[in-house]
Write a protein that holds these residues in place. Sequence first.
Motif, PDB file in Angstrom:
ATOM      1  N   SER A 119      71.935   5.817 -32.080  1.00  0.00           N
ATOM      2  CA  SER A 119      72.943   6.125 -33.094  1.00  0.00           C
ATOM      3  C   SER A 119      72.513   5.589 -34.460  1.00  0.00           C
ATOM      4  O   SER A 119      72.671   6.274 -35.482  1.00  0.00           O
ATOM      5  CB  SER A 119      74.290   5.520 -32.687  1.00  0.00           C
ATOM      6  OG  SER A 119      75.256   5.720 -33.697  1.00  0.00           O
ATOM      7  N   ALA A 120      71.956   4.374 -34.488  1.00  0.00           N
ATOM      8  CA  ALA A 120      71.486   3.795 -35.754  1.00  0.00           C
ATOM      9  C   ALA A 120      70.361   4.640 -36.346  1.00  0.00           C
ATOM     10  O   ALA A 120      70.334   4.895 -37.560  1.00  0.00           O
ATOM     11  CB  ALA A 120      71.018   2.362 -35.522  1.00  0.00           C
ATOM     12  N   LEU A 121      69.438   5.072 -35.513  1.00  0.00           N
ATOM     13  CA  LEU A 121      68.351   5.939 -35.970  1.00  0.00           C
ATOM     14  C   LEU A 121      68.899   7.242 -36.556  1.00  0.00           C
ATOM     15  O   LEU A 121      68.476   7.684 -37.638  1.00  0.00           O
ATOM     16  CB  LEU A 121      67.416   6.257 -34.803  1.00  0.00           C
ATOM     17  CG  LEU A 121      66.281   5.276 -34.534  1.00  0.00           C
ATOM     18  CD1 LEU A 121      65.692   5.525 -33.145  1.00  0.00           C
ATOM     19  CD2 LEU A 121      65.190   5.400 -35.592  1.00  0.00           C
ATOM     20  N   ASP A 122      69.835   7.856 -35.856  1.00  0.00           N
ATOM     21  CA  ASP A 122      70.409   9.115 -36.334  1.00  0.00           C
ATOM     22  C   ASP A 122      71.099   8.932 -37.677  1.00  0.00           C
ATOM     23  O   ASP A 122      70.983   9.786 -38.572  1.00  0.00           O
ATOM     24  CB  ASP A 122      71.406   9.662 -35.305  1.00  0.00           C
ATOM     25  CG  ASP A 122      70.733  10.189 -34.046  1.00  0.00           C
ATOM     26  OD1 ASP A 122      69.503  10.404 -34.069  1.00  0.00           O
ATOM     27  OD2 ASP A 122      71.444  10.361 -33.031  1.00  0.00           O
TER      28      ASP A 122
ATOM     29  N   HIS B 103      62.942  -3.704 -21.793  1.00  0.00           N
ATOM     30  CA  HIS B 103      62.735  -4.418 -23.051  1.00  0.00           C
ATOM     31  C   HIS B 103      61.677  -3.698 -23.883  1.00  0.00           C
ATOM     32  O   HIS B 103      61.806  -3.561 -25.116  1.00  0.00           O
ATOM     33  CB  HIS B 103      62.309  -5.855 -22.762  1.00  0.00           C
ATOM     34  CG  HIS B 103      62.594  -6.805 -23.876  1.00  0.00           C
ATOM     35  ND1 HIS B 103      61.807  -6.872 -25.003  1.00  0.00           N
ATOM     36  CD2 HIS B 103      63.587  -7.720 -24.051  1.00  0.00           C
ATOM     37  CE1 HIS B 103      62.277  -7.792 -25.813  1.00  0.00           C
ATOM     38  NE2 HIS B 103      63.370  -8.316 -25.271  1.00  0.00           N
ATOM     39  N   LYS B 104      60.646  -3.203 -23.223  1.00  0.00           N
ATOM     40  CA  LYS B 104      59.585  -2.477 -23.922  1.00  0.00           C
ATOM     41  C   LYS B 104      60.103  -1.151 -24.484  1.00  0.00           C
ATOM     42  O   LYS B 104      59.796  -0.789 -25.634  1.00  0.00           O
ATOM     43  CB  LYS B 104      58.420  -2.224 -22.970  1.00  0.00           C
ATOM     44  CG  LYS B 104      57.244  -1.514 -23.616  1.00  0.00           C
ATOM     45  CD  LYS B 104      56.104  -1.320 -22.620  1.00  0.00           C
ATOM     46  CE  LYS B 104      54.926  -0.591 -23.277  1.00  0.00           C
ATOM     47  NZ  LYS B 104      53.797  -0.403 -22.324  1.00  0.00           N
TER      48      LYS B 104
ATOM     49  N   ILE C 114      63.394   0.207 -31.597  1.00  0.00           N
ATOM     50  CA  ILE C 114      63.509  -0.709 -32.737  1.00  0.00           C
ATOM     51  C   ILE C 114      62.380  -0.466 -33.733  1.00  0.00           C
ATOM     52  O   ILE C 114      62.586  -0.453 -34.958  1.00  0.00           O
ATOM     53  CB  ILE C 114      63.509  -2.168 -32.250  1.00  0.00           C
ATOM     54  CG1 ILE C 114      64.763  -2.448 -31.424  1.00  0.00           C
ATOM     55  CG2 ILE C 114      63.424  -3.136 -33.431  1.00  0.00           C
ATOM     56  CD1 ILE C 114      64.748  -3.787 -30.720  1.00  0.00           C
ATOM     57  N   ALA C 115      61.165  -0.249 -33.218  1.00  0.00           N
ATOM     58  CA  ALA C 115      60.016   0.013 -34.086  1.00  0.00           C
ATOM     59  C   ALA C 115      60.222   1.298 -34.888  1.00  0.00           C
ATOM     60  O   ALA C 115      59.870   1.362 -36.085  1.00  0.00           O
ATOM     61  CB  ALA C 115      58.740   0.090 -33.255  1.00  0.00           C
ATOM     62  N   GLU C 116      60.779   2.327 -34.252  1.00  0.00           N
ATOM     63  CA  GLU C 116      61.067   3.573 -34.965  1.00  0.00           C
ATOM     64  C   GLU C 116      62.061   3.331 -36.087  1.00  0.00           C
ATOM     65  O   GLU C 116      61.929   3.877 -37.190  1.00  0.00           O
ATOM     66  CB  GLU C 116      61.640   4.612 -34.004  1.00  0.00           C
ATOM     67  CG  GLU C 116      60.654   5.230 -33.046  1.00  0.00           C
ATOM     68  CD  GLU C 116      61.309   6.294 -32.174  1.00  0.00           C
ATOM     69  OE1 GLU C 116      62.040   7.146 -32.724  1.00  0.00           O
ATOM     70  OE2 GLU C 116      61.113   6.250 -30.946  1.00  0.00           O
ATOM     71  N   TYR C 117      63.056   2.510 -35.807  1.00  0.00           N
ATOM     72  CA  TYR C 117      64.085   2.225 -36.809  1.00  0.00           C
ATOM     73  C   TYR C 117      63.494   1.457 -37.988  1.00  0.00           C
ATOM     74  O   TYR C 117      63.735   1.795 -39.151  1.00  0.00           O
ATOM     75  CB  TYR C 117      65.221   1.430 -36.168  1.00  0.00           C
ATOM     76  CG  TYR C 117      66.379   1.168 -37.092  1.00  0.00           C
ATOM     77  CD1 TYR C 117      67.341   2.152 -37.320  1.00  0.00           C
ATOM     78  CD2 TYR C 117      66.524  -0.054 -37.743  1.00  0.00           C
ATOM     79  CE1 TYR C 117      68.415   1.928 -38.170  1.00  0.00           C
ATOM     80  CE2 TYR C 117      67.589  -0.290 -38.593  1.00  0.00           C
ATOM     81  CZ  TYR C 117      68.526   0.698 -38.802  1.00  0.00           C
ATOM     82  OH  TYR C 117      69.588   0.472 -39.653  1.00  0.00           O
ATOM     83  N   GLU C 118      62.726   0.453 -37.693  1.00  0.00           N
ATOM     84  CA  GLU C 118      62.148  -0.367 -38.763  1.00  0.00           C
ATOM     85  C   GLU C 118      61.130   0.419 -39.578  1.00  0.00           C
ATOM     86  O   GLU C 118      60.952   0.165 -40.777  1.00  0.00           O
ATOM     87  CB  GLU C 118      61.519  -1.618 -38.166  1.00  0.00           C
ATOM     88  CG  GLU C 118      62.553  -2.568 -37.552  1.00  0.00           C
ATOM     89  CD  GLU C 118      61.935  -3.826 -36.981  1.00  0.00           C
ATOM     90  OE1 GLU C 118      60.691  -3.893 -36.881  1.00  0.00           O
ATOM     91  OE2 GLU C 118      62.706  -4.741 -36.631  1.00  0.00           O
TER      92      GLU C 118
ATOM     93  N   LEU D 283      56.410  -9.230 -44.130  1.00  0.00           N
ATOM     94  CA  LEU D 283      57.352 -10.351 -44.053  1.00  0.00           C
ATOM     95  C   LEU D 283      58.705  -9.974 -44.648  1.00  0.00           C
ATOM     96  O   LEU D 283      59.757 -10.398 -44.141  1.00  0.00           O
ATOM     97  CB  LEU D 283      56.774 -11.568 -44.776  1.00  0.00           C
ATOM     98  CG  LEU D 283      55.536 -12.198 -44.143  1.00  0.00           C
ATOM     99  CD1 LEU D 283      55.022 -13.350 -45.009  1.00  0.00           C
ATOM    100  CD2 LEU D 283      55.841 -12.685 -42.732  1.00  0.00           C
ATOM    101  N   ALA D 284      58.681  -9.198 -45.711  1.00  0.00           N
ATOM    102  CA  ALA D 284      59.940  -8.793 -46.340  1.00  0.00           C
ATOM    103  C   ALA D 284      60.807  -7.995 -45.365  1.00  0.00           C
ATOM    104  O   ALA D 284      62.021  -8.195 -45.289  1.00  0.00           O
ATOM    105  CB  ALA D 284      59.647  -7.959 -47.588  1.00  0.00           C
ATOM    106  N   ARG D 285      60.179  -7.100 -44.617  1.00  0.00           N
ATOM    107  CA  ARG D 285      60.934  -6.310 -43.635  1.00  0.00           C
ATOM    108  C   ARG D 285      61.608  -7.220 -42.620  1.00  0.00           C
ATOM    109  O   ARG D 285      62.804  -7.066 -42.316  1.00  0.00           O
ATOM    110  CB  ARG D 285      60.004  -5.326 -42.933  1.00  0.00           C
ATOM    111  CG  ARG D 285      60.658  -4.578 -41.783  1.00  0.00           C
ATOM    112  CD  ARG D 285      59.689  -3.623 -41.123  1.00  0.00           C
ATOM    113  NE  ARG D 285      58.491  -4.279 -40.629  1.00  0.00           N
ATOM    114  CZ  ARG D 285      58.405  -4.940 -39.468  1.00  0.00           C
ATOM    115  NH1 ARG D 285      59.479  -5.053 -38.695  1.00  0.00           N
ATOM    116  NH2 ARG D 285      57.277  -5.496 -39.084  1.00  0.00           N
ATOM    117  N   LEU D 286      60.870  -8.175 -42.086  1.00  0.00           N
ATOM    118  CA  LEU D 286      61.434  -9.092 -41.090  1.00  0.00           C
ATOM    119  C   LEU D 286      62.555  -9.939 -41.683  1.00  0.00           C
ATOM    120  O   LEU D 286      63.607 -10.141 -41.055  1.00  0.00           O
ATOM    121  CB  LEU D 286      60.329  -9.997 -40.537  1.00  0.00           C
ATOM    122  CG  LEU D 286      59.241  -9.297 -39.712  1.00  0.00           C
ATOM    123  CD1 LEU D 286      58.098 -10.261 -39.428  1.00  0.00           C
ATOM    124  CD2 LEU D 286      59.820  -8.756 -38.411  1.00  0.00           C
TER     125      LEU D 286
END
Length: 219
Positions: free
Chosen positions: A90-93, A147-148, A154-158, A180-183
Amino acid sequence: MKSDAAPPSSESAAKRPRGRPRKTVDERDDGNRRQALLASAAKLFRRKGFAATTTRDIAAAAGMQSGSPFYHFKSKDALLYAVMEEGMRSALDRQRAAAQVPGYASLTPGAQLRVLVTVHFHVLLGPGSDFVPVMLYEARSLPPRQHKALGQLIAEYEALWLPVLNALHATGELRAPVRLARLLILGALNWSVQWFDAKKGASLQELSDAAMDLFLKPR
């Protein structure tokens, strides 16, 4: 004259339904019931924690019998992963939809970051926002395989944030290294689920404004 043809039996005379049999009311409602379970589970996992929540609790919150969750999910663990997956998809969409709104591409990188930040706050803190917070604080309960799989979402979202952060770094508005800024940015935004209280007066827009003032160097 007597016909040689045998009269049709009542069985053959009866009109036989064609195609798939019609679904029962319960079967037609499966999708809604599944969503009700996900929403109830997300709410309880967020407020009580995964370990302290029982399937009986979830069924009661969804207005179902105690065994009903197992019709849709094999176990409470499977339900936990479904909640997290639903939250991330949902967040990705929502972020992708925001980036496709007419005019987004012509915005400055700073204005684009504001859009991403605002949508992220709505994902975390807006109506029906229990899903991603559960992921943030209960992911340790998942087995390695799940988890993987969640990590890939999560990687797609970031990754949606990287073009904007790279553009801001190129203009000098973002001084920290992009990785680092992203994190740091997402970590700061995510932590808001621990302290934000809408009853204390701050709006999600005010949170977005404060985040922008914090993250970017004034031009």
